[in-house]
Scaffold this motif. Structure first.
Motif, short mmCIF file in Angstrom:
data_model
loop_
_atom_site.label_atom_id
_atom_site.label_comp_id
_atom_site.label_asym_id
_atom_site.label_seq_id
_atom_site.Cartn_x
_atom_site.Cartn_y
_atom_site.Cartn_z
N ARG A 1 6.79 -9.06 35.34
CA ARG A 1 5.54 -9.27 36.04
C ARG A 1 5.78 -9.35 37.54
O ARG A 1 5.09 -8.72 38.33
N SER A 2 6.80 -10.12 37.94
CA SER A 2 6.99 -10.26 39.38
C SER A 2 7.45 -8.94 39.99
O SER A 2 7.12 -8.63 41.13
N PHE A 3 8.18 -8.14 39.22
CA PHE A 3 8.58 -6.82 39.71
C PHE A 3 7.33 -5.95 39.91
O PHE A 3 7.18 -5.29 40.93
N ALA A 4 6.46 -5.99 38.94
CA ALA A 4 5.25 -5.17 39.03
C ALA A 4 4.35 -5.66 40.15
O ALA A 4 3.75 -4.86 40.88
N VAL B 1 8.32 3.50 41.62
CA VAL B 1 9.04 2.25 41.40
C VAL B 1 8.75 1.69 40.01
O VAL B 1 9.64 1.17 39.33
N LEU B 2 7.49 1.87 39.58
CA LEU B 2 7.12 1.28 38.28
C LEU B 2 7.89 1.89 37.12
O LEU B 2 8.07 1.26 36.09
N VAL B 3 8.35 3.15 37.30
CA VAL B 3 9.09 3.81 36.23
C VAL B 3 10.30 3.00 35.80
O VAL B 3 10.78 3.12 34.68
N PHE B 4 10.78 2.13 36.68
CA PHE B 4 12.01 1.41 36.35
C PHE B 4 11.79 0.12 35.58
O PHE B 4 12.72 -0.61 35.29
#
Ligand code: GDP
Ligand code: MG
Lengths: 78, 794
Positions: free
Chosen positions: B583-586, B415-418
């Protein structure tokens, strides 16, 4: 000559005379700056010709024609 | 009344609270910018009305070590609140809010929160370039009788404007309050504002009393003052001590929130503030009593040519005009500004629409072009691979290694790749917001929105929802008409939010051929990306129409929208927004997605037997290690055969173990449901697991395929694993049709718990989130089925 704001053409500066009605929309129009004595001009419009953008009291306000028709303006004779 | 609640006793910060200051002002005057500058915080700023829809609190340290609480409020033109976000400001200023500050106060359940204190001091933030209009709100606020400070913000716009001159000392003298100038976006004038507030608060606490009769006789004619006194006495007789200002609002705003508040209070007979005062026993008839009382007073006023509510703007404007005529000079003619010239183009009959399309297309193109090319995503990818190798080399084959590699790294890392793409998307949205274009979009779109029975205003929440539906749904508070607001809230989750981006990206880059047309200007992948992005918006059109027609029928609401002037986006604002979102995505990846990945991993790992598999993996690794070390060509052929045989066996074992796991059993038991849309049970399970948050699908697919897939997982990307997966009869599971049906499902489905909770919060019932969930999921399932059936014909 008195007319309503929606009929104001570009390049003409008019003076606000009055806002008709006492529902929330009319009140909002007054609060946002359409007050007797203010000068208004038409500055832009949506591609469809409605709503129209006006300049009044140092700010720009977008109004639909039906809302602008509540505002009575005085257009000085040329 | 004052805020003599046990403040010091139960507040969390150690230092003494000097006081609470509220920031009020018209929309878009820089309140949030000032708030950020005062408190060193990061409230969202944007160049269109309705960015702040919640109050937000922060604080700064005063000279003596005590601190000052600041409340940032949504913008309002008037204290006669007419929309949900505006009434927040009124509630806070009247001290009716249930949670003006985060900490400490007890709140009563039965009465809608009378216990909250008023702020101790008010900063009225005005756009100095439109000072006349802004003073309308000021003239209302000063009637509260609170210590008030006027901040002429956007002072840079005045000093560069030769048509407007403001004499600050003179203005301060005629308004009777301190006046300061500021450029909040550049953090100029902040220290002075802090000093002034500290002084005002210190004066207050050293005992000099607040003015008690705050209704200013210089605005209202005597008759009105008498009538408010009369109403105030009437309320007092029923046990309610009501502030003079509130009484005047009750009188003026016929049918407004204050009136309904008081009807509620009198009806329920709850005397929340003055429990000690008796005499409210005949509470049953008080509602009718209030009604007739108000009517008779309003009738008397009307006779005296003071009919409410029209008299208010007239009186206030007259007061503003006479008060500032010495201090403010403006050339009589409206000037054509640079902003107007840009508007001529951007709201032009032909160019206006074309530029809107071009802007949107550019955004899609940029987001699409950022796929997989980002330096950051390569780094994240590389980091994940290194981590996986490290885990493999230090931890023996078994549950722990599988948990780390197949569960956590394949899940969260995937997920972080995005992140780079999410960053690009929010960067462009932030730029569009801050330069002032958003309000024009509302203007341009109004005509089409009104065909649906909505106003162009409803377009702003929908635009915001392209980033994330939660702020989109919240910003619908700026829509005054309840019906329009509901429609906007219910279709907002259909807009293609940033969490769908990973799904589209994975599917398109893996299964759609890289064909391009027109010399490479337009690619098939890009077109499909655009199509997926527009799908939700296109589907929203008939849905909105149906909702407006049948669920929320009513006349088309008016369109009155202030257009902020264009400006260069401020990097501070833009970057802080991008940072906030990334940040909130991460954080989501680290919390929600992390947990789902582990749960899913456990469901897919247990209760199958992994002993033989682990032994074989260990054996394989030792062979590989040896051949790597020794590098003797003569033994290589033998171990090659070995390796191949062992790998095949491992793959077999893995495939059966995931099929026999809890997840596999469950997935296969409901597989027929997924067959109809062309998915196998793995995809189906992944989709079900991603109902809390749709980007979880990437993590779940990563885990499922990593567990049940090839041996050398470190080197295989999820894309390759997806390509390699087969039905039992050997056909590939994923074709472009499957990919399309998955994307369509994700485009239309309500897979986001946060959104549903936001809908609950905004509509105050669970009915509407359930409704949204049901309609979107049904729509998604049948659309995906349609895509599959039609697609399979080719
Ligand atoms: N030129 C100028 N722009 C400002 C100033 N303060 C804020 N802005 C911009 O005005 C816009 C609205 O700011 P915001 O803080 O969101 O206003 P709010 O709606 O009152 O909270 C943003 O684009 C800010 O960058 C200022 O002093 N001068
Ligand atoms: Mg704000």
């Amino acid at each position: 000559m008195n007319t309503t704001l929606d009929k104001l053409i570009k390049g003409v500066i008019a003076l606000v005379r009055d806002v008709e009605g006492e529902d929330p929309t009319s009140m909002r129009l007054m609060e946002i700056g359409f007050i007797a004595g203010q000068s208004v001009a038409r500055t832009g419009q949506a591609p469809a010709g409605d709503p129209i953008e006006y300049s009044v009291g140092g700010s720009r306000v977008g109004l639909r024609k039906s809302e602008a028709a509540r505002i009575i303006v005085h257009v000085p004779a040329i | 009344m004052s805020s003599k609640l046990p403040l010091e006793a139960n507040t969390k910060p150690k230092s003494r609270l000097l006081g609470v200051v509220a920031l009020v002002g018209n929309p878009n005057t820089g309140k949030s910018s000032l708030f950020n500058a005062l408190c060193g915080m990061n409230a969202k700023v944007g160049n269109f009305p309705g960015v702040t829809v919640e109050k937000k609190t922060g604080q700064w340290k005063a000279f003596d070590g005590s601190h000052i609480e600041v409340v940032d409020l949504p913008g309002t033109y008037s204290l006669a609140a007419r929309s949900a976000d505006e009434s927040i400001a009124v509630e806070v200023l009247l001290g009716k809010s249930t949670k003006i500050l985060e900490h400490g106060y007890q709140s009563s359940k039965d009465a809608p929160g009378d216990l909250e204190p008023q702020p101790d001091c008010v900063i009225v933030v005005v756009d100095a370039a439109a000072i006349e209009r802004n003073l309308y709100l000021f003239s209302q606020v000063r009637e509260l009788g609170l210590p008030t400070l006027l901040v002429l913000n956007m002072w840079d716009r005045v000093s560069s404007d030769s048509d407007l001159t403001i004499d600050v000392p003179k203005l301060s003298e005629s308004l009777g309050v301190p006046v300061l100038t500021a450029v909040a976006s550049k953090r100029q004038g902040i220290k002075e504002i802090q000093r002034a507030v500290e002084e005002m608060l210190a004066d207050r606490s050293t005992g000099s009393k607040r003015p008690v009769s705050p209704i200013q006789p210089d605005i209202y004619p005597p008759l009105f003052l008498e009538e408010t006194q009369e109403l105030q006495r009437w309320l007092l007789a029923r046990g309610h001590t009501v502030h003079r200002f509130e009484v005047s609002r009750l009188l003026i705003d016929a049918g407004g929130p204050i009136e309904s508040y008081w009807k509620h209070v009198l009806n329920s007979g709850s005397v929340s503030e003055q429990k000690d005062i008796t005499g409210a026993s005949d509470a049953g008839n008080d509602t009718d009593g209030l009604d007739s009382k108000l009517q008779s007073i309003r009738a008397r006023l009307k006779e005296a040519d003071l009919s409410v509510p029209r008299m208010e703007p007239k009186l206030r404007h007259a007061w503003i005009k006479s008060t500032i005529k010495e201090a403010v000079r403006r050339s009589a003619l409206p000037v054509v500004t640079f902003s107007d010239r840009i508007d001529r183009l951007l709201t032009h009959q032909v160019w206006g629409l074309l530029s809107l399309i071009a802007v949107l297309f550019f955004v899609f193109q940029a987001v699409f072009a950022s796929i997989g090319t980002g330096w950051l995503s390569e780094q994240i990818d590389f980091g994940c691979e290194t981590l996986a190798l490290l885990v493999s080399s230090t931890i023996p084959p078994g549950a722990l290694r599988s948990l780390l590699n197949d569960g956590v790294i394949a899940g969260v890392g995937g997920v972080l790749v995005f992140i780079p793409q999410i960053a690009v998307l929010f960067l462009l949205i932030a730029i569009l917001e801050d330069c002032g274009y958003m309000a024009r979009v509302a203007l341009v779109m109004d005509r089409w929105m009104s065909m649906l029975g909505l106003s162009g205003r409803a377009f702003l929440p929908l635009m915001t929802s392209f980033g994330c539906a939660v702020p989109g749904i919240m910003s619908a508070r700026t829509i005054a008409s309840r019906r329009d607001r509901m429609v906007a809230i219910l279709v907002a989750p259909l807009m293609s939010c940033s969490a769908r981006l990973p799904v589209y990206t994975l599917m398109i880059t893996t299964f759609i051929p890289t064909i391009s047309y027109f010399n490479g200007w337009v690619s098939l992948q890009g077109l499909l990306f655009l199509a997926m992005y527009s799908l939700g918006a296109v589907v929203a059109i008939p849905i909105a129409w149906l909702l407006k027609k049948f669920a929320f029928p009513g006349p088309t609401s008016p369109f009155v929208l202030e257009m902020p002037s264009y400006k260069w986006p401020s990097w501070r604002v833009v970057l802080s927004q991008v940072w906030e979102q990334v940040r909130s995505f991460a954080v989501r990846a680290g919390t929600l997605i992390f947990c789902t990945s582990i749960l899913l991993w456990a469901a897919a790992y247990f209760p199958s037997e992994h002993r033989e598999e682990n032994q074989l993996v260990a054996k394989l690794e030792s062979i590989e290690a040896r051949s790597g070390e020794v590098l003797r060509p003569e033994i290589a052929p033998a171990s090659d055969v070995d390796i191949e045989a062992i790998s095949m066996r491992i793959n077999q074992l893995r495939a059966t173990s995931i099929e026999q796991s809890f997840l596999g059993r469950f997935g296969r038991s409901i597989e027929p449901v997924f067959h109809a849309v062309g998915w196998d049970w793995r995809i189906g399970v992944g989709v079900i697991a991603s109902f809390p948050a749709r980007e979880v699908i990437i993590a779940t697919l990563g885990t499922i395929y990593s567990l049940g897939g090839d041996v050398d997982e470190g080197s295989e990307s999820l894309a390759e694993q997806l390509r390699a997966s087969k039905w039992p009869d050997g056909r590939p599971v994923f074709t472009w049709v499957t990919a399309l049906s998955i994307m369509v499902f994700f485009a239309l489905c309500a897979q986001c718990a946060a959104t549903l909770v936001a809908i609950k919060r905004e509509t105050k019932t669970w009915f509407w989130p359930v409704f949204t969930f049901v309609y979107m999921t049904t729509l998604a399932y049948f659309s995906a089925m349609l895509v599959y059936i039609v697609g399979s014909q080719f």
